[in-house]
Motif scaffolding. Structure first.
Motif, PDB file in Angstrom:
ATOM      1  N   PHE A   1       0.832  -1.200   0.000  1.00  0.00           N
ATOM      2  CA  PHE A   1       0.000   0.000   0.000  1.00  0.00           C
ATOM      3  C   PHE A   1       0.872   1.258   0.000  1.00  0.00           C
ATOM      4  O   PHE A   1       0.645   2.200  -0.751  1.00  0.00           O
ATOM      5  N   LEU A   2       1.898   1.214   0.855  1.00  0.00           N
ATOM      6  CA  LEU A   2       2.791   2.362   0.968  1.00  0.00           C
ATOM      7  C   LEU A   2       3.559   2.590  -0.332  1.00  0.00           C
ATOM      8  O   LEU A   2       3.698   3.715  -0.809  1.00  0.00           O
TER       9      LEU A   2
ATOM     10  N   LEU B   1       1.250   4.154  -2.807  1.00  0.00           N
ATOM     11  CA  LEU B   1       1.065   5.581  -2.510  1.00  0.00           C
ATOM     12  C   LEU B   1       2.284   6.382  -2.923  1.00  0.00           C
ATOM     13  O   LEU B   1       2.178   7.458  -3.512  1.00  0.00           O
ATOM     14  N   ALA B   2       3.462   5.843  -2.583  1.00  0.00           N
ATOM     15  CA  ALA B   2       4.713   6.534  -2.914  1.00  0.00           C
ATOM     16  C   ALA B   2       4.865   6.659  -4.423  1.00  0.00           C
ATOM     17  O   ALA B   2       5.278   7.699  -4.939  1.00  0.00           O
TER      18      ALA B   2
ATOM     19  N   GLY C   1       2.364   9.361  -5.485  1.00  0.00           N
ATOM     20  CA  GLY C   1       2.706  10.688  -4.978  1.00  0.00           C
ATOM     21  C   GLY C   1       3.992  11.248  -5.534  1.00  0.00           C
ATOM     22  O   GLY C   1       4.137  12.459  -5.678  1.00  0.00           O
ATOM     23  N   PHE C   2       4.920  10.396  -5.823  1.00  0.00           N
ATOM     24  CA  PHE C   2       6.222  10.894  -6.254  1.00  0.00           C
ATOM     25  C   PHE C   2       6.593  10.393  -7.646  1.00  0.00           C
ATOM     26  O   PHE C   2       7.757  10.217  -7.968  1.00  0.00           O
ATOM     27  N   SER C   3       5.548  10.115  -8.453  1.00  0.00           N
ATOM     28  CA  SER C   3       5.806   9.699  -9.831  1.00  0.00           C
ATOM     29  C   SER C   3       6.287  10.914 -10.618  1.00  0.00           C
ATOM     30  O   SER C   3       6.153  12.058 -10.187  1.00  0.00           O
ATOM     31  N   ALA C   4       6.772  10.671 -11.784  1.00  0.00           N
ATOM     32  CA  ALA C   4       7.261  11.733 -12.665  1.00  0.00           C
ATOM     33  C   ALA C   4       8.341  12.564 -12.006  1.00  0.00           C
ATOM     34  O   ALA C   4       8.330  13.786 -12.042  1.00  0.00           O
ATOM     35  N   CYS C   5       9.248  11.878 -11.288  1.00  0.00           N
ATOM     36  CA  CYS C   5      10.334  12.599 -10.616  1.00  0.00           C
ATOM     37  C   CYS C   5      11.345  13.139 -11.621  1.00  0.00           C
ATOM     38  O   CYS C   5      12.066  14.083 -11.322  1.00  0.00           O
TER      39      CYS C   5
ATOM     40  N   GLU D   1      12.624  15.258 -14.456  1.00  0.00           N
ATOM     41  CA  GLU D   1      12.174  16.476 -15.112  1.00  0.00           C
ATOM     42  C   GLU D   1      13.302  17.134 -15.871  1.00  0.00           C
ATOM     43  O   GLU D   1      14.483  16.885 -15.589  1.00  0.00           O
TER      44      GLU D   1
ATOM     45  N   PHE E   1      -3.887   1.849  10.154  1.00  0.00           N
ATOM     46  CA  PHE E   1      -4.045   0.429   9.774  1.00  0.00           C
ATOM     47  C   PHE E   1      -4.574  -0.358  10.965  1.00  0.00           C
ATOM     48  O   PHE E   1      -5.448  -1.194  10.837  1.00  0.00           O
TER      49      PHE E   1
ATOM     50  N   VAL F   1      -0.421   5.821   8.655  1.00  0.00           N
ATOM     51  CA  VAL F   1       0.217   6.547   7.565  1.00  0.00           C
ATOM     52  C   VAL F   1      -0.516   7.868   7.399  1.00  0.00           C
ATOM     53  O   VAL F   1      -1.719   7.964   7.672  1.00  0.00           O
TER      54      VAL F   1
ATOM     55  N   ARG G   1       4.683  18.585  -0.537  1.00  0.00           N
ATOM     56  CA  ARG G   1       3.867  17.382  -0.323  1.00  0.00           C
ATOM     57  C   ARG G   1       4.722  16.365   0.409  1.00  0.00           C
ATOM     58  O   ARG G   1       5.957  16.386   0.283  1.00  0.00           O
TER      59      ARG G   1
ATOM     60  N   MET H   1       4.703  12.397   2.928  1.00  0.00           N
ATOM     61  CA  MET H   1       4.010  11.214   3.446  1.00  0.00           C
ATOM     62  C   MET H   1       4.894  10.560   4.505  1.00  0.00           C
ATOM     63  O   MET H   1       6.123  10.593   4.389  1.00  0.00           O
TER      64      MET H   1
ATOM     65  N   LEU I   1       5.018   7.034   7.271  1.00  0.00           N
ATOM     66  CA  LEU I   1       4.479   5.801   7.862  1.00  0.00           C
ATOM     67  C   LEU I   1       5.156   5.635   9.217  1.00  0.00           C
ATOM     68  O   LEU I   1       6.390   5.654   9.305  1.00  0.00           O
TER      69      LEU I   1
ATOM     70  N   VAL J   1       8.824  10.772   3.402  1.00  0.00           N
ATOM     71  CA  VAL J   1       9.338  11.449   2.211  1.00  0.00           C
ATOM     72  C   VAL J   1       8.640  12.799   2.080  1.00  0.00           C
ATOM     73  O   VAL J   1       7.467  12.935   2.431  1.00  0.00           O
TER      74      VAL J   1
ATOM     75  N   LYS K   1      16.404  22.352 -11.319  1.00  0.00           N
ATOM     76  CA  LYS K   1      15.126  21.656 -11.457  1.00  0.00           C
ATOM     77  C   LYS K   1      14.123  22.197 -10.446  1.00  0.00           C
ATOM     78  O   LYS K   1      14.515  22.735  -9.409  1.00  0.00           O
TER      79      LYS K   1
ATOM     80  N   ASN L   1      11.871  20.434  -8.681  1.00  0.00           N
ATOM     81  CA  ASN L   1      11.570  19.572  -7.532  1.00  0.00           C
ATOM     82  C   ASN L   1      12.815  19.135  -6.774  1.00  0.00           C
ATOM     83  O   ASN L   1      13.838  18.816  -7.375  1.00  0.00           O
TER      84      ASN L   1
ATOM     85  N   TYR M   1      13.603  16.337  -3.484  1.00  0.00           N
ATOM     86  CA  TYR M   1      13.002  15.273  -2.678  1.00  0.00           C
ATOM     87  C   TYR M   1      13.881  14.982  -1.473  1.00  0.00           C
ATOM     88  O   TYR M   1      15.111  14.980  -1.573  1.00  0.00           O
TER      89      TYR M   1
END
Lengths: 275, 548
Positions: A6-7, A10-11, A14-18, A20, B149, B155, B174, B176, B178, B198, B227, B229, B231
């Protein structure tokens, strides 16, 4: 395991298309618009020379005629004279303090107003910090144009020390709203003590020091409507005080908005008193 | 302004409907007022507050309401010619809704909207918090969604922009996290509390363009790929085994635009740029091990930071604009002179270790030793403090605390002044109880140093009549140099000056009123390793704190 999946899901969302594409970096050359820098400084301001050196570096890149620097000795709390070795000049005049107040207080130093652009909309001050951000804002200002030409002619009479100035404004676009003209005199290369980092430099060379304001400090209103094709001529006279070195003095003239809607400088020009 | 009307309306409407069972309305008010009295002799002059305005104030009125499973809050902030945002001559004027939020739990879900305070782990990659003494309020203006959970694992994810006084920074954030709790054997005192998080920050176009324009003025070898972004990721865990606790956090950050005002790297490489932007991949490792029993306790902390400034905008420096919080690595001192040289956390490079040992010899006497050592990544000494301290209680009649702070402080790095400060500060505090309600507390400190302005002495007497009254008188005195004519003017400028303070506090239940006449010398004000320079203060201070 479900939790991990699940995590990861989600990750991944949420962090797709990193990946660029890098932002293109521009290469600068001087444009038609000139940019006015009003640097807030003081002889006790230990970090201000760092900002001055950055401005001189940027002047080398953008061009001395394109990037016009005015150093206003009105940095709050940093303008008292140096006692050892003693300061020979008082750059913090009533006009300098008035101009400093008009531009607003700084969050720190080095600080400067760049074309009197309101960089932080939430702040009443026009002062921009940190100085590492100046280059980017100046670069953006060179990419704009209001279509206003300025012509400045000086005539200096050494015997009487009278300086006559003729400013011609030529509008290529309509410039509605309240426009004002400010004219001031700077003096370059004045040798006097300055705090620089942890040292007091006895023979520091002060650059582009604001010595006097010819117009009102907030600028003289231009009553003529500046429409496309309008040409306006203004004449001023000023007597240089005896302790100013005319050969090192320059006239800086700039047209800017009145207080409403903003105070932005539309165009500026600088000419030596003695060519 | 329109967007502020909705929460106000909702809050008032819901508040009007209260009177139902289970509803709860709480709040608090904090007000600070400063009356500025010019005193050029001690350097209290030259700012608009001293020269013209004469008064500045800031106030926060906070209301919280709970009902029907909802929690909501509204805070009104007022700044009237305040110097809190920029004590060095700044004038901040503003008023409005400083915060609103709504929170609701539905089964296993948890939702929050509005201005949200939160942090991941110890805050190394993300911390939205408020510290009013430095006017830090970087609440996340956005939405947070959580899911449990089970009772041990949860989370949460969030997105928004961080608060900047009455507006927000333009960068979008943004993240997240856990978090879990593991107890393998219910019969043994052994637990784990692991977590992984993250965070991403995306610049807005205007900021990206400004950075690009700045890079355009750099020589080609000093430019870098830019860039939008960045992370950051972190992994953390708290292990508890009996009396032993071990916290560990390791965080990394992808290439980010960093602002090195001193341009140390550039200067070394012969760059002509005075202060510059550069790109760096960062990491921070932080660990804290503690063993504590009734009589004995020891805590060992270690940290290494490289290029871990994580900000909404690289051009916003100082105490404003950070997305994260790096744990401080020096003792949190409280006495006036032991706090005079406090180290600010170095975001671009720092390695540090801190050891704290406490031992209670008997129920009357306890000993404490704290040692901290902070260096930059080239092993240059930044800060070293060794503070042994004892506390002795005589029945319930009086208590004595005594200690000695020995420190070395790189004032060039922390304050831009020359060299190092080597200081030795003995201090003592004596509390005497005349009756259970009437007591006298006396403090004495002597800071001995050859550097900066030289040595200082400080004394304080505080008389308390519980539960209402407290009167205090203090003075900080700058000891004269024996031969001032041989010293630099800057060094002797405060010689022979007194900085007296007299204050009266009245407390009525949860309401506290304080008025004080204060003269305070210039110096560094720190909170949790976040520091800034504040100038001399002279004048009256009025404080009101009220909870209801």
């Amino acid at each position: 395991m479900k939790r991990l999946l699940f995590l990861l899901l989600l990750a991944a969302i949420g962090f797709s298309a990193c990946k660029e594409e890098p932002v293109p970096i521009p290469d600068f050359s001087s444009g038609e618009r000139r940019v006015l820098i009003e640097e807030l400084t003081g002889i006790q301001c230990a970090v201000c020379p760092k900002g001055t050196r950055e401005l001189l570096r940027l002047q080398d890149i953008f061009g001395k005629d394109s990037l016009i620097i005015v150093s206003i000795h009105a940095a709050s709390g940093f303008t008292s004279p140096i006692s050892n070795p003693p300061s020979q000049n008082n750059f913090t005049t009533a006009q300098a303090l008035e101009l400093g107040t008009l531009l607003g207080s700084a969050d720190g130093f080095p600080a400067a107003a760049i074309n009197r652009k309101q960089v932080d909309p939430g702040s009443p001050s026009l002062m921009v910090t940190p100085f590492t951000s100046w280059a980017g804002i100046i670069g953006a200002e060179f990419q704009k144009s209001y279509g206003l030409d300025l012509l400045l002619e000086n005539h200096y009479e050494p015997a009487t020390r009278q300086l006559d100035m003729k400013i011609t404004l030529g509008a290529n676009n309509a410039l509605p709203g309240e426009n004002r003209l400010t004219i001031l005199i700077t003096q370059d290369s004045i040798v006097d003590p300055q705090k620089d980092g942890t040292e007091i430099v006895p023979a520091y060379i002060h650059r582009h020091v604001m010595r006097g304001i010819v117009t009102a400090t907030a600028g003289d209103p231009i009553p003529e409507a500046l429409n496309k094709g309008t040409v306006v001529e203004k004449n001023y006279s000023f007597t240089l005080p005896a302790d100013w070195v005319a050969e090192h003095c320059s006239v800086v003239a700039y047209v800017h908005h009145g207080p409403v809607p903003d105070r932005e400088v539309l165009q500026a020009i600088e000419k030596h008193v003695v060519e | 302004m329109k967007h502020l009307l909705l929460p106000v309306f909702l809050f008032i409407s819901i508040g009007c409907l209260q009177g139902q069972d289970n509803s709860r309305l709480t709040g608090n008010l904090q007000t600070n007022g400063n009356f500025f009295i010019k005193d050029s002799a001690i350097g209290a002059s030259g700012t608009p507050q001293y020269d013209n305005l004469k008064f500045g104030a800031e106030s926060w009125l906070n209301l919280n309401y709970s009902n029907w499973g909802f929690d909501m809050g509204l805070r009104f902030d007022l700044f009237s010619n305040s110097n809190l945002l920029n004590p060095n001559g700044g004038v901040f004027v503003g008023k409005g809704i400083g915060r609103w939020y709504i929170h609701k739990e539905i089964d296993k879900f948890d939702f929050s909207g509005g201005y949200i305070y939160d942090q991941i782990g110890s805050g190394i990659i993300f911390r939205a918090y408020e510290e009013r003494s430095l006017l830090i309020d970087n609440a996340l203006y956005g939405l947070k969604v959580g899911y449990n959970f089970d009772e041990n694992w949860k989370v949460r994810a969030f997105a928004g922009q961080e608060k900047r006084q009455f507006s927000t920074y333009a960068a979008n954030v943004r993240g997240m996290v856990l978090e879990g709790f593991v107890k393998p054997d219910s019969s043994k005192n052994f637990t784990l509390a692991p977590g992984v998080g993250v965070v991403s920050r995306a610049f807005d176009k205007e900021t990206a363009d400004r950075i690009a324009n700045t890079l355009g003025t750099y020589p080609l070898p000093e430019r870098f790929d830019l860039k939008y972004n960045t992370y950051a990721a972190t992994l953390f865990n708290t292990l508890t085994a009996g009396d032993f606790t071990w916290f560990f956090e390791g965080a990394i950050k992808s290439p980010d635009v960093l602002n090195d005002a001193a341009n140390v790297a550039g200067n070394n490489a012969g760059s002509e740029i005075q202060g510059k932007l550069y790109s760096g991949t960062g990491h921070t490792i932080y660990t804290s091990m503690a063993y504590a029993t009734r009589k004995f306790g020891v805590t060992l902390e270690g940290k290494r930071t490289k290029d871990f400034s994580f900000r909404n905008d690289p051009f916003v420096v100082g105490v404003q604009g950070p997305l994260n919080f790096l744990p401080p690595m020096a003792r949190q001192n409280t006495y006036r002179l032991t706090t005079r040289f406090s180290p600010a956390t170095q975001e671009l490079g720092e390695q540090a270790i801190q050891l704290d040992i406490r031992y209670s010899i008997n129920k009357n006497l306890s000993l404490n030793v704290n040692v901290s050592e902070i260096q930059d990544l080239d092993n240059t000494e930044l800060y070293r403090e060794i503070t042994p301290e004892f506390a002795y209680k005589y029945k319930r009649k009086w208590q004595l605390i005594g200690g000695l702070q020995v420190l070395k402080y790189n004032i060039e790095v922390y304050q831009g002044k020359k060299g190092y400060v080597d200081a030795v500060t003995p201090y003592g505090e004596w509390l005497y109880k005349f009756t259970p309600r009437k007591s006298l507390r006396v403090e004495a400190q002597y800071l001995n140093t050859e550097q900066e302005f030289g040595s200082w002495v400080f004394g304080l007497a505080e008389l308390a009549w519980a539960p209402h009254w407290l009167l205090y008188v203090s003075d900080m005195y700058k000891i004269k140099h024996p031969n001032p004519e041989t010293e630099e003017a800057e060094k002797v400028k405060y010689d022979g000056l007194h900085y007296p303070t007299v204050g009266l506090v009245y407390t009525q239940k949860a309401n506290r009123f304080e008025v004080a006449y204060v003269k305070q010398v210039e110096g560094i004000n720190c909170s949790g390793g976040i520091c800034r320079f504040e100038p001399t203060f002279s004048g009256f201070r009025v404080k009101i704190n009220s909870s209801f």
